[in-house]
Design a protein around this motif. Structure first.
Motif, PDB file in Angstrom:
ATOM      1  N   VAL A  43       4.301  19.869   7.611  1.00  0.00           N
ATOM      2  CA  VAL A  43       5.811  20.587   8.167  1.00  0.00           C
ATOM      3  C   VAL A  43       6.854  19.848   7.782  1.00  0.00           C
ATOM      4  O   VAL A  43       7.078  18.700   8.251  1.00  0.00           O
ATOM      5  N   GLY A  44       7.926  20.535   6.875  1.00  0.00           N
ATOM      6  CA  GLY A  44       8.872  19.556   6.516  1.00  0.00           C
ATOM      7  C   GLY A  44      10.114  19.956   7.497  1.00  0.00           C
ATOM      8  O   GLY A  44      10.171  21.062   7.997  1.00  0.00           O
ATOM      9  N   VAL A  45      11.372  19.284   7.588  1.00  0.00           N
ATOM     10  CA  VAL A  45      12.410  19.463   8.290  1.00  0.00           C
ATOM     11  C   VAL A  45      13.569  19.015   7.504  1.00  0.00           C
ATOM     12  O   VAL A  45      13.647  17.979   6.851  1.00  0.00           O
ATOM     13  N   LEU A  46      14.785  19.882   7.241  1.00  0.00           N
ATOM     14  CA  LEU A  46      15.791  19.514   6.567  1.00  0.00           C
ATOM     15  C   LEU A  46      16.719  18.517   7.261  1.00  0.00           C
ATOM     16  O   LEU A  46      16.729  18.967   8.556  1.00  0.00           O
ATOM     17  N   GLY A  47      17.326  17.816   6.882  1.00  0.00           N
ATOM     18  CA  GLY A  47      18.328  16.720   7.642  1.00  0.00           C
ATOM     19  C   GLY A  47      19.590  17.313   7.283  1.00  0.00           C
ATOM     20  O   GLY A  47      20.081  18.599   7.641  1.00  0.00           O
ATOM     21  N   LEU A  48      20.388  16.650   6.261  1.00  0.00           N
ATOM     22  CA  LEU A  48      21.461  17.095   5.811  1.00  0.00           C
ATOM     23  C   LEU A  48      21.730  18.210   4.695  1.00  0.00           C
ATOM     24  O   LEU A  48      22.515  19.042   4.666  1.00  0.00           O
ATOM     25  N   ALA A  49      20.446  18.502   4.201  1.00  0.00           N
ATOM     26  CA  ALA A  49      20.295  19.273   2.981  1.00  0.00           C
ATOM     27  C   ALA A  49      20.498  20.728   3.498  1.00  0.00           C
ATOM     28  O   ALA A  49      19.940  21.000   4.571  1.00  0.00           O
ATOM     29  N   PRO A  50      21.355  21.468   2.901  1.00  0.00           N
ATOM     30  CA  PRO A  50      21.814  22.794   3.275  1.00  0.00           C
ATOM     31  C   PRO A  50      20.767  23.962   2.951  1.00  0.00           C
ATOM     32  O   PRO A  50      20.680  24.839   3.975  1.00  0.00           O
ATOM     33  N   SER A  51      19.741  23.516   2.024  1.00  0.00           N
ATOM     34  CA  SER A  51      18.939  24.519   1.777  1.00  0.00           C
ATOM     35  C   SER A  51      17.851  23.578   1.187  1.00  0.00           C
ATOM     36  O   SER A  51      17.745  22.483   0.816  1.00  0.00           O
ATOM     37  N   GLU A  66       0.834  -1.223  -0.017  1.00  0.00           N
ATOM     38  CA  GLU A  66      -0.104  -0.096   0.016  1.00  0.00           C
ATOM     39  C   GLU A  66       0.909   1.313   0.079  1.00  0.00           C
ATOM     40  O   GLU A  66       0.674   2.196  -0.712  1.00  0.00           O
ATOM     41  N   ALA A  67       1.930   1.349   0.787  1.00  0.00           N
ATOM     42  CA  ALA A  67       2.861   2.219   0.736  1.00  0.00           C
ATOM     43  C   ALA A  67       3.534   2.484  -0.408  1.00  0.00           C
ATOM     44  O   ALA A  67       3.660   3.574  -1.116  1.00  0.00           O
ATOM     45  N   TRP A  68       3.798   1.338  -1.154  1.00  0.00           N
ATOM     46  CA  TRP A  68       4.599   1.535  -2.572  1.00  0.00           C
ATOM     47  C   TRP A  68       3.529   2.200  -3.490  1.00  0.00           C
ATOM     48  O   TRP A  68       3.998   2.786  -4.280  1.00  0.00           O
ATOM     49  N   GLU A  69       2.192   1.752  -3.437  1.00  0.00           N
ATOM     50  CA  GLU A  69       1.294   2.086  -4.581  1.00  0.00           C
ATOM     51  C   GLU A  69       0.959   3.698  -4.229  1.00  0.00           C
ATOM     52  O   GLU A  69       0.856   4.232  -4.927  1.00  0.00           O
ATOM     53  N   ALA A  70       0.878   4.050  -2.983  1.00  0.00           N
ATOM     54  CA  ALA A  70       0.576   5.380  -2.564  1.00  0.00           C
ATOM     55  C   ALA A  70       1.949   6.264  -2.980  1.00  0.00           C
ATOM     56  O   ALA A  70       1.848   7.354  -3.615  1.00  0.00           O
ATOM     57  N   ASN A  71       3.149   5.761  -3.071  1.00  0.00           N
ATOM     58  CA  ASN A  71       4.324   6.565  -3.212  1.00  0.00           C
ATOM     59  C   ASN A  71       4.264   6.739  -5.057  1.00  0.00           C
ATOM     60  O   ASN A  71       4.948   7.663  -5.360  1.00  0.00           O
ATOM     61  N   ARG A  72       4.111   5.522  -5.591  1.00  0.00           N
ATOM     62  CA  ARG A  72       3.933   5.368  -6.948  1.00  0.00           C
ATOM     63  C   ARG A  72       2.890   6.662  -7.724  1.00  0.00           C
ATOM     64  O   ARG A  72       3.062   7.162  -8.533  1.00  0.00           O
ATOM     65  N   LEU A  73       1.771   6.807  -6.963  1.00  0.00           N
ATOM     66  CA  LEU A  73       1.078   7.985  -7.352  1.00  0.00           C
ATOM     67  C   LEU A  73       1.623   9.230  -7.471  1.00  0.00           C
ATOM     68  O   LEU A  73       1.459  10.191  -8.116  1.00  0.00           O
ATOM     69  N   VAL A  74       2.394   9.334  -6.409  1.00  0.00           N
ATOM     70  CA  VAL A  74       3.386  10.782  -6.197  1.00  0.00           C
ATOM     71  C   VAL A  74       4.187  10.776  -7.254  1.00  0.00           C
ATOM     72  O   VAL A  74       4.362  12.004  -7.896  1.00  0.00           O
ATOM     73  N   ALA A  75       4.763   9.713  -7.504  1.00  0.00           N
ATOM     74  CA  ALA A  75       5.900   9.808  -8.546  1.00  0.00           C
ATOM     75  C   ALA A  75       5.349  10.095 -10.104  1.00  0.00           C
ATOM     76  O   ALA A  75       6.167  10.490 -10.670  1.00  0.00           O
ATOM     77  N   ARG A  76       4.282   9.642 -10.111  1.00  0.00           N
ATOM     78  CA  ARG A  76       3.485   9.818 -11.360  1.00  0.00           C
ATOM     79  C   ARG A  76       2.675  11.256 -11.519  1.00  0.00           C
ATOM     80  O   ARG A  76       2.114  11.352 -12.706  1.00  0.00           O
ATOM     81  N   GLY A  77       2.804  11.995 -10.391  1.00  0.00           N
ATOM     82  CA  GLY A  77       2.133  13.282 -10.450  1.00  0.00           C
ATOM     83  C   GLY A  77       0.724  13.325 -10.158  1.00  0.00           C
ATOM     84  O   GLY A  77       0.065  14.312 -10.675  1.00  0.00           O
ATOM     85  N   ARG A  78       0.278  12.187  -9.702  1.00  0.00           N
ATOM     86  CA  ARG A  78      -1.503  12.054  -9.601  1.00  0.00           C
ATOM     87  C   ARG A  78      -1.727  12.696  -8.050  1.00  0.00           C
ATOM     88  O   ARG A  78      -2.785  13.211  -7.712  1.00  0.00           O
ATOM     89  N   ILE A  79      -0.624  12.528  -7.247  1.00  0.00           N
ATOM     90  CA  ILE A  79      -0.852  13.049  -5.912  1.00  0.00           C
ATOM     91  C   ILE A  79       0.292  14.027  -5.567  1.00  0.00           C
ATOM     92  O   ILE A  79       1.426  13.435  -5.838  1.00  0.00           O
ATOM     93  N   HIS A  80       0.127  15.107  -4.722  1.00  0.00           N
ATOM     94  CA  HIS A  80       1.312  16.067  -4.860  1.00  0.00           C
ATOM     95  C   HIS A  80       1.571  16.272  -3.395  1.00  0.00           C
ATOM     96  O   HIS A  80       0.782  16.267  -2.431  1.00  0.00           O
ATOM     97  N   PRO A  81       2.733  16.496  -3.039  1.00  0.00           N
ATOM     98  CA  PRO A  81       3.072  16.781  -1.502  1.00  0.00           C
ATOM     99  C   PRO A  81       2.297  18.097  -1.016  1.00  0.00           C
ATOM    100  O   PRO A  81       2.015  19.038  -2.174  1.00  0.00           O
ATOM    101  N   THR A  82       2.079  18.074   0.123  1.00  0.00           N
ATOM    102  CA  THR A  82       1.333  19.167   0.552  1.00  0.00           C
ATOM    103  C   THR A  82       2.351  20.149   1.768  1.00  0.00           C
ATOM    104  O   THR A  82       1.691  20.688   2.613  1.00  0.00           O
ATOM    105  N   LEU A  83       3.536  20.140   1.482  1.00  0.00           N
ATOM    106  CA  LEU A  83       4.419  20.873   2.147  1.00  0.00           C
ATOM    107  C   LEU A  83       4.122  22.477   2.233  1.00  0.00           C
ATOM    108  O   LEU A  83       3.935  23.029   1.262  1.00  0.00           O
ATOM    109  N   SER A  84       3.853  22.857   3.558  1.00  0.00           N
ATOM    110  CA  SER A  84       3.640  24.228   3.685  1.00  0.00           C
ATOM    111  C   SER A  84       4.967  25.223   4.074  1.00  0.00           C
ATOM    112  O   SER A  84       4.988  26.308   3.946  1.00  0.00           O
ATOM    113  N   ARG A  85       5.733  24.696   4.854  1.00  0.00           N
ATOM    114  CA  ARG A  85       6.790  25.164   5.616  1.00  0.00           C
ATOM    115  C   ARG A  85       7.884  24.194   5.746  1.00  0.00           C
ATOM    116  O   ARG A  85       7.657  23.162   6.167  1.00  0.00           O
ATOM    117  N   THR A  86       9.186  24.763   5.708  1.00  0.00           N
ATOM    118  CA  THR A  86      10.439  23.885   5.968  1.00  0.00           C
ATOM    119  C   THR A  86      10.942  24.384   7.108  1.00  0.00           C
ATOM    120  O   THR A  86      11.592  25.571   7.087  1.00  0.00           O
TER     121      THR A  86
END
Length: 449
Positions: A417-425, A375-395
């Protein structure tokens, strides 16, 4: 750690990013890393306070922690982006129980699981990043792979887990019931938690859908949930929030009609921006007369507003997650033979409803908890295909995770709400800019809300 980040950054703008990322296999893994933790010696710090008054900014700490060894069937990933979920709120305020009990029980299971029983808990149940190492027996993934991680951790030594892994007796939520979670620079996962990172998304965008999108997929779409079909009317509580915003998209993508319940005009506008036409502002409703008594007249008034929007139809499916505050009215408004599918209980676990409206009208209540790997794989596949989009508001930065969690606790956010790990920006990790450009408006719909 800087050498690992430098190697990953070499992929930015490269003609062959995968080739650049393979270099991480030759780099040493650091002995320690920064992670967001709660501490076992602080579990009583909020004693006597109401849940709403407990402050995650006081209990969540960013500290250096030892890097765990990578065991059989596991992977160590460099976390570029992560996100805050409500289970991080629960962990940070030590409700309904301290998560150290989970770690202690898991630590007794095997010599390998002993690593998780520590006086600190590295939290977080979402991550996007790069595989650094894999343990014995892992063949599907290799160092340098760009991945996202879902949060289901299972042992699969019991027969019960082999029809639906969510039924495994040793099923746990990574970063909540296990250690070494995703709000960190490194994270330890089971290899069967990994999925391909959607190439058109940045690290922080790719990290956001994992838990909530998979949870909503199982609740609505899966045969383990409500089995939503074309033409269904779906009532969605908290429709602009981290979980509800994916339920709205899944309903629209699957040919259903979402009825979005929100608490402000701004949230209503977000739902309409996703394509939903039917929206209810619940701020004028009070479903409880007092702490002990629900208001049936308000249930009826709410049901009447739903029917006024739908042309007289009651919801085939009610997408429940607030819990105590809304569960009685959810059971009431579901159509005859309809389904209330529930996960979480952000307003309280002790649900009350009038069973006459359930049994006499042949309704169903379906409990749903995260998702299995398929189920998680299928849900991620919809994101990868542009059918479902992230709802990120702030990082936020890793050091601001306490504030990010506080915002979620106080419902002072939209979407995820997103959080950066190693990504510098922000904005790094996009490998397919042309595909991204076609969906840019939808990807950025929740930004700065």
């Amino acid at each position: 750690m800087q050498h690992i980040l430098d190697a990953i950054m070499q992929a930015e703008g490269a003609t062959d990013p995968a080739a650049e990322l393979r270099a991480v296999a030759d780099l040493p893994v650091p002995d320690s890393y920064r992670g967001v933790v709660v501490r076992a010696d602080e579990v009583e710090m909020f004693a006597g306070l109401a849940a709403r008054d407990k402050d995650p900014r006081k209990s969540l700490h960013v500290q250096e922690v030892p890097t765990p060894t990578v065991g059989p069937g596991e992977a160590l990933i460099a976390v570029m982006g992560s996100a805050v979920n409500y289970n991080t709120v629960w962990t940070s305020i030590f409700e309904p129980v301290s998560t150290f009990g989970f770690l202690q029980r898991y630590g007794k299971q095997s010599d390998l699981s002993k690593r998780h029983d520590l006086p600190y808990h590295v939290v977080g149940s979402d991550a996007a990043g790069v595989v650094l190492r894999v343990g014995p027996g892992v063949s599907k993934w290799k160092p340098g792979d760009e991945v996202v991680a879902h949060c289901l951790s299972v042992e699969l030594e019991d027969a019960a887990g082999h029809d639906d892994t969510m039924l495994d007796p040793q099923q746990r939520i990574w970063g909540f019931e296990t250690n070494f979670g995703g709000l960190a620079e490194l994270a330890l996962v089971k290899a069967n938690q990994l999925m391909p990172k959607p190439a058109h998304l940045s690290w922080e965008e790719a990290a956001c859908p994992g838990l909530v999108n998979s949870t909503a997929y199982r609740q609505l779409v899966s045969h383990h949930g409500a089995q939503m079909k074309q033409g269904d009317t779906v009532l969605i509580w908290g429709a602009s929030g981290g979980l509800g915003s994916y339920a709205v998209q899944l309903a629209l993508n699957g040919g259903a009609t979402p009825v979005c319940v929100v608490s402000s005009p701004e949230k209503a506008a977000l739902c309409r921006g996703m394509g939903a036409e039917l929206v209810i502002d619940r701020s004028g409703y009070h479903f409880w007369k007092d702490e002990q008594t629900q208001d049936v007249a308000e249930w009826r008034r709410f049901g009447a507003e739903i029917r006024s929007l739908t042309g007289g139809e009651d919801p085939d499916i009610v997408f429940e997650h607030p819990g105590r505050e809304t569960f009685g009215v959810s059971v009431y408004v579901a159509k005859r033979g309809g389904t209330v599918v529930t996960c979480a209980s952000t307003s309280g676990y002790m649900h009350q409803y009038d069973n006459r409206y359930l049994w006499m009208n042949l309704k169903r209540i379906v409990g749903s908890h995260f998702a299995n790997y398929r189920e998680a794989w299928e849900a991620n596949r919809l994101v990868a295909r542009g059918r479902i989009h992230p709802t990120l508001s702030r990082t936020y930065s890793l050091g601001q995770t306490g504030q990010a969690t506080y915002d979620v606790h106080r419902n002072a956010h939209q979407g995820k709400v997103g959080v950066l790990g190693l990504a510098p920006s922000e904005g790094l990790g996009v490998r397919d800019p042309e595909f991204r450009a076609r969906h840019a408006d939808a990807i950025n719909r929740f930004r700065d809300r």
